[in-house]
Structure formats: structure tokens, C-alpha cells
Design an enzyme around this catalytic site. Structure first.
Site, PDB file in Angstrom:
ATOM      1  N   CYS A   1     137.852 -54.158 -73.749  1.00 15.85           N
ATOM      2  CA  CYS A   1     136.903 -53.529 -74.672  1.00 15.85           C
ATOM      3  C   CYS A   1     137.463 -52.203 -75.191  1.00 15.85           C
ATOM      4  CB  CYS A   1     135.562 -53.333 -73.958  1.00 15.85           C
ATOM      5  SG  CYS A   1     134.229 -52.762 -75.005  1.00 15.85           S
ATOM      6  N   CYS A   2     137.992 -51.368 -74.280  1.00 15.70           N
ATOM      7  CA  CYS A   2     138.578 -50.094 -74.706  1.00 15.70           C
ATOM      8  C   CYS A   2     139.800 -50.315 -75.588  1.00 15.70           C
ATOM      9  CB  CYS A   2     138.983 -49.259 -73.486  1.00 15.70           C
ATOM     10  SG  CYS A   2     137.649 -48.337 -72.706  1.00 15.70           S
TER      11      CYS A   2
ATOM     12  N   CYS B   1     140.203 -44.499 -70.673  1.00 16.20           N
ATOM     13  CA  CYS B   1     139.993 -45.614 -71.598  1.00 16.20           C
ATOM     14  C   CYS B   1     141.309 -46.195 -72.070  1.00 16.20           C
ATOM     15  CB  CYS B   1     139.163 -45.155 -72.794  1.00 16.20           C
ATOM     16  SG  CYS B   1     139.973 -43.903 -73.778  1.00 16.20           S
TER      17      CYS B   1
HETATM   18  S1  SF4 Z   1     134.083 -46.962 -73.106  1.00 15.37           S
HETATM   19 FE1  SF4 Z   1     135.504 -48.648 -73.475  1.00 15.37          FE
HETATM   20  S2  SF4 Z   1     134.615 -50.366 -72.292  1.00 15.37           S
HETATM   21 FE2  SF4 Z   1     132.987 -48.881 -72.573  1.00 15.37          FE
HETATM   22  S3  SF4 Z   1     131.914 -49.563 -74.428  1.00 15.37           S
HETATM   23 FE3  SF4 Z   1     133.423 -47.976 -75.015  1.00 15.37          FE
HETATM   24  S4  SF4 Z   1     135.197 -49.115 -75.655  1.00 15.37           S
HETATM   25 FE4  SF4 Z   1     133.914 -50.530 -74.457  1.00 15.37          FE
END
Ligand code: SF4
Length: 245
Positions: A121-122, A235
Site C-alpha cells: 500500500c505504501c 513507509c
Molecule cells: S500509511 Fe501506507 S499502508 Fe497506511 S494507508 Fe497510507 S499508504 Fe497505505
């Protein structure tokens, strides 16, 4: 044109970093502006140290571009702060967006990817948009500080940084707040009347995306409250985990 250290034969990164150890924030920023101009940009997630850098740059009349990573998952208070800062400083803060919306990402990877695989996700929402931005810069100015966490304790004031391992791309990373304490930053913010995230007054320390930011206890570290339940403290934008997804 991509950054290349060979285009700067007069620059010894380690020696310059050593000089910056005892230089003022103003002197570091002026040096950077005179050498790189708008090829140096301030990246901020609106934590305290980034606000001090922007304040100092604006007061010195240094027109560094300012950008932020808009993951689409920031707190309403953070979006509101961005607008307030633009008005306060009279600047435009460029928002870098991921290729996929949160809904499109859910279609590709399943819902709430931050729960199942926060690294991916990051990478999608932060690392890749940042890499795209850094590809057009010589210097990335950050608010990273040594006393934020163990992993940041060896931060140098100026570093040659590989931001894209796949393509072996580098740029200079300037960390002019590396030696500052949290107390000094908040003294500056309060003294100069700089707008800050309202969530700080509600006990949040480090503020990122809302799904991955929780209230931290008063005795916990500065980055406590991020990615609760995961063995994850970064992240990836300051470590670059190899965004080859
Ligand atoms: S911190 Fe990273 S894992 Fe969490 S929502 Fe944001 S992008 Fe996604």
C-alpha cells in the site's frame, strides 16, 4: 536532465555534510538555493520540522518548490492544514497522487490493502509517486531528524541518495533539521505563529494516513502510533524498499 554527481565536481558530499553540522538552517538553505535553485524542492507531510523549513525558506525569499504526497487517505485536518499553509505562506503546495484511487486499488488488490499488506500500500500510494517527483530534481529537502527513531539516528545533513534502485537513480537528500529537537521545532512554530495540524493538540505525534495513525501514549516515541500491529516504522520513502511492484 537527471541528476549526476559528476556534473558537480566541486561538491564533496561528505565534507559538505560535515560543514552543515554546525551551520544555521538559514545558511544551509541559502547554500542550496544558490547552487541548485528550483532543482531543489521541499517535500513535506506537514510534520513540525517541514513547517520550520518552509517558514525559513519563505522568510529568506528562497523559492523552493514545495510538494506533498496525497495518498487519498489523509485526515480531513491535514487537507485543511494544506490550504491554511498555502494562504499563510502565499505558496502553492503541489500534491503528488498515486496512479490508482483508493477504490481502484481496492479493485486490484482487495479492500483495505493497508490491513493486509501495508508495504505494498505504501509503495503504491507513497513511494512510486515520490520516485516520479524526485526523478525531476537534484535535491530533495526533508524534515527527517535523528532523534525521531533509532532508524533515523544516523541521518546525515547531506546524503547521496539512491531513490530508484531498479534504475540506479540518485539525487541529493538534504536533511537540514537532522540535529533539531522536537522542543526546538515546536518553540519555533509557536513563536512564529505557523499553522500546524490540529491533531497535534489532540495528542497525535507523527501524522500520516488515517488508517495507519493512532493516538500514541505520552511516554512513547515520536513515531509511535504509526502502523500499529505491524513490525513497520517507515513507509519506505526514506528507506526505499525497492518499489518493483
Ligand atoms: S500509511 Fe501506507 S499502508 Fe497506511 S494507508 Fe497510507 S499508504 Fe497505505
Amino acid at each position: 536532465m537527471p541528476f549526476s554527481l559528476s556534473d558537480h565536481p566541486d561538491l564533496d558530499v561528505r565534507a559538505q555534510a560535515a560543514v552543515f553540522e554546525t551551520a544555521s538552517l538559514a545558511d544551509v538553505l541559502v547554500w542550496t538555493w544558490e547552487k541548485f535553485g528550483v532543482r531543489a524542492a521541499i517535500g513535506t507531510s506537514f510534520q513540525g520540522s517541514g513547517l520550520v523549513i518552509i517558514d525559513q525558506a519563505v522568510k529568506l525569499g528562497l523559492g523552493f518548490p514545495v510538494f506533498t504526497l496525497d495518498t487519498g487517505l489523509l485526515f480531513p485536518e491535514t487537507y485543511e492544514l494544506k490550504s491554511r499553509l498555502e494562504r499563510h505562506f502565499g505558496i502553492v503546495i503541489e500534491a503528488m497522487h498515486p496512479e490508482q484511487t483508493v477504490e481502484e486499488q481496492a479493485g486490484t488488490y482487495g479492500p483495505e490493502l493497508w490491513r493486509s499488506n501495508p508495504d505494498t500500500c505504501c509503495a503504491m500510494r507513497k513511494v512510486l509517486p515520490l520516485q516520479k517527483k524526485l526523478a525531476g530534481l537534484d535535491v530533495w529537502i526533508t524534515g527527517v531528524r535523528r532523534n525521531q527513531s533509532d532508524g533515523r539516528a544516523t541521518t546525515q545533513m547531506l546524503e547521496l541518495y539512491e531513490f530508484d534502485k531498479l534504475r540506479a537513480r540518485h539525487l541529493l537528500k538534504l536533511n537540514p533539521m537532522a540535529t533539531w529537537s522536537r522542543e526546538a521545532i515546536w518553540d519555533h512554530i509557536k513563536r512564529e505563529g505557523i499553522p500546524y495540524n490540529a491533531l497535534h493538540d489532540r495528542g497525535y505525534h507523527s501524522i500520516g494516513c488515517w488508517p495507519c495513525t493512532k493516538l500514541a501514549g505520552s511516554g512513547e516515541g515520536e513515531r509511535a502510533g504509526r502502523w500499529e500491529g505491524f513490525d513497520k516504522t517507515e513507509c519506505g520513502i526514506h528507506t526505499f524498499m525497492g518499489a518493483n511492484i
